[in-house]
Design a protein around this motif. Structure first.
Motif, PDB file in Angstrom:
ATOM      1  N   LEU A  32       0.915   5.825  -9.242  1.00 27.73           N
ATOM      2  CA  LEU A  32       0.316   6.397  -8.044  1.00 27.73           C
ATOM      3  C   LEU A  32      -0.040   7.860  -8.265  1.00 27.73           C
ATOM      4  CD1 LEU A  32      -0.538   6.466  -5.099  1.00 27.73           C
ATOM      5  CD2 LEU A  32       1.875   6.728  -4.464  1.00 27.73           C
ATOM      6  N   SER A  33       0.863   8.635  -8.852  1.00 25.91           N
ATOM      7  CA  SER A  33       0.592  10.059  -9.115  1.00 25.91           C
ATOM      8  C   SER A  33      -0.602  10.223 -10.035  1.00 25.91           C
ATOM      9  CB  SER A  33       1.825  10.728  -9.720  1.00 25.91           C
ATOM     10  OG  SER A  33       2.909  10.672  -8.829  1.00 25.91           O
ATOM     11  N   ALA A  34      -0.687   9.391 -11.077  1.00 27.93           N
ATOM     12  CA  ALA A  34      -1.817   9.460 -12.012  1.00 27.93           C
ATOM     13  C   ALA A  34      -3.129   9.116 -11.316  1.00 27.93           C
ATOM     14  CB  ALA A  34      -1.571   8.516 -13.186  1.00 27.93           C
ATOM     15  N   ASN A  35      -3.112   8.088 -10.461  1.00 29.00           N
ATOM     16  CA  ASN A  35      -4.320   7.707  -9.710  1.00 29.00           C
ATOM     17  C   ASN A  35      -4.763   8.827  -8.777  1.00 29.00           C
ATOM     18  OD1 ASN A  35      -3.994   5.274 -10.991  1.00 29.00           O
ATOM     19  ND2 ASN A  35      -3.615   4.077  -9.142  1.00 29.00           N
ATOM     20  N   LEU A  36      -3.799   9.464  -8.115  1.00 28.15           N
ATOM     21  CA  LEU A  36      -4.120  10.570  -7.203  1.00 28.15           C
ATOM     22  C   LEU A  36      -4.764  11.729  -7.947  1.00 28.15           C
ATOM     23  CD1 LEU A  36      -0.870  10.487  -5.064  1.00 28.15           C
ATOM     24  CD2 LEU A  36      -3.184  10.091  -4.182  1.00 28.15           C
ATOM     25  N   GLU A  37      -4.196  12.100  -9.078  1.00 32.25           N
ATOM     26  CA  GLU A  37      -4.743  13.221  -9.854  1.00 32.25           C
ATOM     27  C   GLU A  37      -6.134  12.895 -10.384  1.00 32.25           C
ATOM     28  OE1 GLU A  37      -1.772  14.171 -12.759  1.00 32.25           O
ATOM     29  OE2 GLU A  37      -0.434  15.040 -11.240  1.00 32.25           O
ATOM     30  N   LYS A  38      -6.347  11.632 -10.786  1.00 26.34           N
ATOM     31  CA  LYS A  38      -7.653  11.225 -11.306  1.00 26.34           C
ATOM     32  C   LYS A  38      -8.713  11.232 -10.208  1.00 26.34           C
ATOM     33  CE  LYS A  38     -10.027   7.381 -13.523  1.00 26.34           C
ATOM     34  NZ  LYS A  38      -9.946   5.976 -13.930  1.00 26.34           N
ATOM     35  N   SER A  54       0.539  13.894   7.121  1.00 25.27           N
ATOM     36  CA  SER A  54       0.177  12.508   7.399  1.00 25.27           C
ATOM     37  C   SER A  54       0.946  11.583   6.483  1.00 25.27           C
ATOM     38  CB  SER A  54      -1.320  12.283   7.167  1.00 25.27           C
ATOM     39  OG  SER A  54      -2.086  13.197   7.895  1.00 25.27           O
ATOM     40  N   HIS A  55       1.273  10.410   6.986  1.00 23.81           N
ATOM     41  CA  HIS A  55       1.900   9.366   6.174  1.00 23.81           C
ATOM     42  C   HIS A  55       0.941   8.188   6.105  1.00 23.81           C
ATOM     43  CE1 HIS A  55       5.778  11.433   7.452  1.00 23.81           C
ATOM     44  NE2 HIS A  55       5.616  11.652   6.171  1.00 23.81           N
ATOM     45  N   LEU A  56       0.631   7.783   4.877  1.00 23.51           N
ATOM     46  CA  LEU A  56      -0.346   6.723   4.648  1.00 23.51           C
ATOM     47  C   LEU A  56       0.314   5.515   3.990  1.00 23.51           C
ATOM     48  CD1 LEU A  56      -3.250   8.908   3.175  1.00 23.51           C
ATOM     49  CD2 LEU A  56      -2.843   8.296   5.560  1.00 23.51           C
ATOM     50  N   LEU A  57      -0.288   4.355   4.205  1.00 23.42           N
ATOM     51  CA  LEU A  57       0.208   3.112   3.628  1.00 23.42           C
ATOM     52  C   LEU A  57      -0.959   2.353   3.010  1.00 23.42           C
ATOM     53  CD1 LEU A  57       2.378   0.852   3.254  1.00 23.42           C
ATOM     54  CD2 LEU A  57       1.731   0.048   5.537  1.00 23.42           C
ATOM     55  N   SER A  58      -0.758   1.890   1.787  1.00 21.17           N
ATOM     56  CA  SER A  58      -1.711   1.001   1.136  1.00 21.17           C
ATOM     57  C   SER A  58      -1.128  -0.399   1.155  1.00 21.17           C
ATOM     58  CB  SER A  58      -1.970   1.440  -0.308  1.00 21.17           C
ATOM     59  OG  SER A  58      -2.723   0.452  -0.980  1.00 21.17           O
ATOM     60  N   LEU A  59      -1.741  -1.270   1.924  1.00 21.89           N
ATOM     61  CA  LEU A  59      -1.291  -2.661   1.971  1.00 21.89           C
ATOM     62  C   LEU A  59      -1.660  -3.385   0.681  1.00 21.89           C
ATOM     63  CD1 LEU A  59      -2.338  -3.426   5.645  1.00 21.89           C
ATOM     64  CD2 LEU A  59      -0.030  -3.034   4.810  1.00 21.89           C
ATOM     65  N   ALA A  60      -2.788  -3.030   0.102  1.00 22.56           N
ATOM     66  CA  ALA A  60      -3.249  -3.688  -1.119  1.00 22.56           C
ATOM     67  C   ALA A  60      -2.311  -3.422  -2.293  1.00 22.56           C
ATOM     68  CB  ALA A  60      -4.664  -3.217  -1.456  1.00 22.56           C
ATOM     69  N   HIS A  61      -1.810  -2.183  -2.406  1.00 24.69           N
ATOM     70  CA  HIS A  61      -0.951  -1.806  -3.534  1.00 24.69           C
ATOM     71  C   HIS A  61       0.528  -1.711  -3.148  1.00 24.69           C
ATOM     72  CE1 HIS A  61      -4.466  -1.022  -5.973  1.00 24.69           C
ATOM     73  NE2 HIS A  61      -4.947  -0.220  -5.038  1.00 24.69           N
ATOM     74  N   ASP A 102     -10.979   4.941   0.590  1.00 24.13           N
ATOM     75  CA  ASP A 102     -12.033   4.101   0.021  1.00 24.13           C
ATOM     76  C   ASP A 102     -11.917   3.828  -1.470  1.00 24.13           C
ATOM     77  OD1 ASP A 102     -13.081   4.000   2.553  1.00 24.13           O
ATOM     78  OD2 ASP A 102     -14.549   5.589   2.205  1.00 24.13           O
ATOM     79  N   ASP A 103     -11.226   4.682  -2.224  1.00 23.58           N
ATOM     80  CA  ASP A 103     -11.126   4.429  -3.662  1.00 23.58           C
ATOM     81  C   ASP A 103     -10.222   3.225  -3.910  1.00 23.58           C
ATOM     82  OD1 ASP A 103      -9.833   4.840  -6.480  1.00 23.58           O
ATOM     83  OD2 ASP A 103     -11.647   6.075  -6.461  1.00 23.58           O
ATOM     84  N   PRO A 104     -10.696   2.219  -4.669  1.00 22.36           N
ATOM     85  CA  PRO A 104      -9.896   1.004  -4.854  1.00 22.36           C
ATOM     86  C   PRO A 104      -8.579   1.224  -5.586  1.00 22.36           C
ATOM     87  CG  PRO A 104     -12.080   0.808  -5.894  1.00 22.36           C
ATOM     88  CD  PRO A 104     -12.003   2.150  -5.267  1.00 22.36           C
ATOM     89  N   SER A 105      -8.470   2.280  -6.364  1.00 26.18           N
ATOM     90  CA  SER A 105      -7.210   2.535  -7.075  1.00 26.18           C
ATOM     91  C   SER A 105      -6.151   3.149  -6.163  1.00 26.18           C
ATOM     92  CB  SER A 105      -7.444   3.444  -8.283  1.00 26.18           C
ATOM     93  OG  SER A 105      -7.818   4.742  -7.865  1.00 26.18           O
ATOM     94  N   LEU A 106      -6.561   3.576  -4.947  1.00 28.28           N
ATOM     95  CA  LEU A 106      -5.615   4.134  -3.967  1.00 28.28           C
ATOM     96  C   LEU A 106      -5.518   3.232  -2.739  1.00 28.28           C
ATOM     97  CD1 LEU A 106      -6.663   7.887  -4.226  1.00 28.28           C
ATOM     98  CD2 LEU A 106      -4.683   6.786  -5.274  1.00 28.28           C
ATOM     99  N   ALA A 107      -6.631   2.990  -2.074  1.00 27.62           N
ATOM    100  CA  ALA A 107      -6.744   2.044  -0.951  1.00 27.62           C
ATOM    101  C   ALA A 107      -5.722   2.288   0.165  1.00 27.62           C
ATOM    102  CB  ALA A 107      -6.638   0.606  -1.451  1.00 27.62           C
TER     103      ALA A 107
END
Length: 199
Positions: free
Chosen positions: A8-14, A82-89, A48-53
């Protein structure tokens, strides 16, 4: 740190790149701090980014950092968290953005990204005085329309500024200055003669 949090950290930085101020992992949670000028754009990417969703906003609140760390805090006073949730990941994220100015705290509204932010942003405005640029209906939600100030700010007086009461002569509710008198309460200790002794 688990592999999922590392990913997750790597995806966020990318995905976010220079929009990120910092990424921290503590107690099994990832927290990012976003630059205020890129907040709305970052929110769109987070959703919107599929690696985060991060398609779901769970919570949004204001924070007042006045006197944080016993007055040693050198950063901005107001933040929106803010607190976010990705249901996909199946992962969660905490997003923090600091308002650029303390006297006029303003950040972008994320209601076009997550519609549920509407009432959360109104609450942060009402209680902390944080303004949300682009919010369609930014008005008080918890306090009265005539309320003065923002009660969750750390410099707001505990007793408030005014009180309201029903006036039987006018047959309506009236506002008046606070009539609470400051007093010191000293507890009275009463002990029986045989307290703690043999029975």
């Amino acid at each position: 740190m688990s592999d999922r949090l590392v990913q997750l950290s790597a995806n966020l930085e990318k995905v976010l790149g220079k929009r990120l101020h910092s990424v921290q992992t503590a107690l099994g949670e990832v927290t990012i701090v976003i630059h205020a000028e890129t907040y709305f754009e970052s929110a769109m990417l987070l959703r919107d980014d599929p690696s985060l969703a991060f398609e779901q906003l769970i919570d949004l609140c204001g924070v007042d950092y006045l006197d944080f760390k016993d007055g040693q805090w050198g950063g901005q006073r107001f933040a929106v968290v803010s607190h976010l949730l990705s249901l996909a990941h199946n992962w969660r994220l905490r997003v923090r953005v600091f308002a650029a100015e303390d006297t006029y705290p303003l950040v972008a509204s994320v209601t076009p990204v997550w519609a549920v932010a509407n009432w959360f942003e109104r609450e942060a405005f009402d209680l902390y005085g944080i303004l949300f640029d682009g919010h369609d209906d930014l008005r008080r939600i918890l306090t009265d329309y005539g309320f003065i100030g923002h009660p969750f700010r750390k410099d707001f007086p505990i007793s408030g500024n005014v009180e309201m009461r029903y006036d039987p002569e006018l047959k309506r509710v009236v506002y008046q200055p606070v009539t609470i008198e400051a007093r010191e309460i000293t507890p009275r200790v009463v002990r029986e003669e045989q307290y703690g002794g043999p029975v």
